[in-house]
Design an enzyme around this catalytic site. Structure first.
Site, PDB file in Angstrom:
ATOM      1  N   HIS A  70      71.669  37.705  20.309  1.00 61.11           N
ATOM      2  CA  HIS A  70      70.369  37.268  20.822  1.00 61.11           C
ATOM      3  C   HIS A  70      69.739  38.440  21.577  1.00 61.11           C
ATOM      4  CE1 HIS A  70      67.917  33.723  22.627  1.00 61.11           C
ATOM      5  NE2 HIS A  70      67.212  34.845  22.702  1.00 61.11           N
ATOM      6  N   HIS A  96      74.939  25.962  23.127  1.00 63.68           N
ATOM      7  CA  HIS A  96      74.654  26.204  24.543  1.00 63.68           C
ATOM      8  C   HIS A  96      75.595  25.370  25.396  1.00 63.68           C
ATOM      9  CE1 HIS A  96      72.005  28.338  27.378  1.00 63.68           C
ATOM     10  NE2 HIS A  96      72.411  27.407  28.208  1.00 63.68           N
ATOM     11  N   GLU A 120      69.279  35.468  16.892  1.00 61.45           N
ATOM     12  CA  GLU A 120      68.456  34.536  17.662  1.00 61.45           C
ATOM     13  C   GLU A 120      67.397  35.307  18.441  1.00 61.45           C
ATOM     14  OE1 GLU A 120      71.934  31.290  18.813  1.00 61.45           O
ATOM     15  OE2 GLU A 120      71.086  32.599  20.362  1.00 61.45           O
TER      16      GLU A 120
END
Length: 239
Positions: free
Chosen positions: A43, A192, A70
């Site tokens: 990410h 998450h 991401e």
């Protein structure tokens, strides 16, 4: 069976805290693959405070499992990076600049037209697209209208409520969202704050769960258990 994609951002955070190239991000990614990870997630953020854009190019050249990038497609630099590297999957996340970590999904109702354009852009490059959403049936149904291949459910609330309430209560909105995704013929990912405590129940009871992306908890566990044993444990939790 649900696939495990290991987010290696925390490896890069540790490296960047000291400078130099220790720990080596590519070496860590290859070790994750060797030990059983079925994908590698990164990410990159605009300030490159953990994964750098250079890291992405290096990883794309060498990793052999599915590569998932991401990030926020409102950043042109991110769009260019994804198109240049053509990962197996791009996950669109509505991060604000300077945000410590992801804390919400897209409002796919308000942003439907914008997301439709972004999804089309990436899919034209042969890249599978996943949109990060909260466990809200309306958001899932609107995501379908963007043309996305998958959604990724933001699971922080599940992790919090798993500790505070019952597992069944924690899972309920996610189960509803998963059933909506199935009705919409959308692939389902999640991520998450999933960990070895809350992951087994989640994976067992979420219909159609294709992939979880886990970084912080997994890398933290590896400090105590070692990377090989940790990845083995997460794979077992998904079995």
């Amino acid at each position: 069976m649900t696939k495990l994609s290991v987010n290696i951002n925390k490896i890069a955070t540790l490296r960047n805290s000291r400078g130099g190239d220790t720990p080596n991000v590519l070496q860590a990614a290859l070790a994750c693959e060797k030990f059983g990870a079925q994908g590698i997630t990164v990410h990159p953020r605009p300030d490159e405070r953990h994964i750098t854009y250079e890291d992405v190019y290096t990883l794309k050249e060498h990793i052999r499992t599915e590569f998932n990038i991401e990030g926020n497609c409102q950043e042109q630099k991110f769009i260019d990076l994804v198109i240049a590297n053509k990962p197996a999957q791009v996950t669109l996340v509505p991060d604000a600049r300077g945000q410590i970590t992801s804390n919400h999904g897209w409002d796919t109702v308000k942003e439907r037209d914008y997301l439709r354009d972004m999804v089309s852009l990436f899919k034209e490059q042969g890249i599978r697209v996943s949109i990060f959403v909260d466990p809200d049936v309306r958001m899932v149904e609107a995501a379908k209208e963007t043309g996305t291949d998958r959604i990724e459910l933001y699971t922080e609330d599940y992790a919090l409520n798993y500790k505070k309430a019952s597992a069944e209560e924690a899972l309920e909105p996610y189960l509803n969202a998963a059933l909506a995704a199935k009705d919409c013929d959308l692939g389902l990912n999640a991520g998450h704050d999933l960990d070895l405590d809350n992951l087994p129940y989640f994976a067992k009871n979420m219909p159609g769960l294709l992939e979880v992306s886990i970084g912080h908890a997994l890398i933290s566990d590896a400090l105590y258990m070692g990377l090989e044993e940790t990845i083995k444990s997460y794979r077992e939790a998904l079995a």
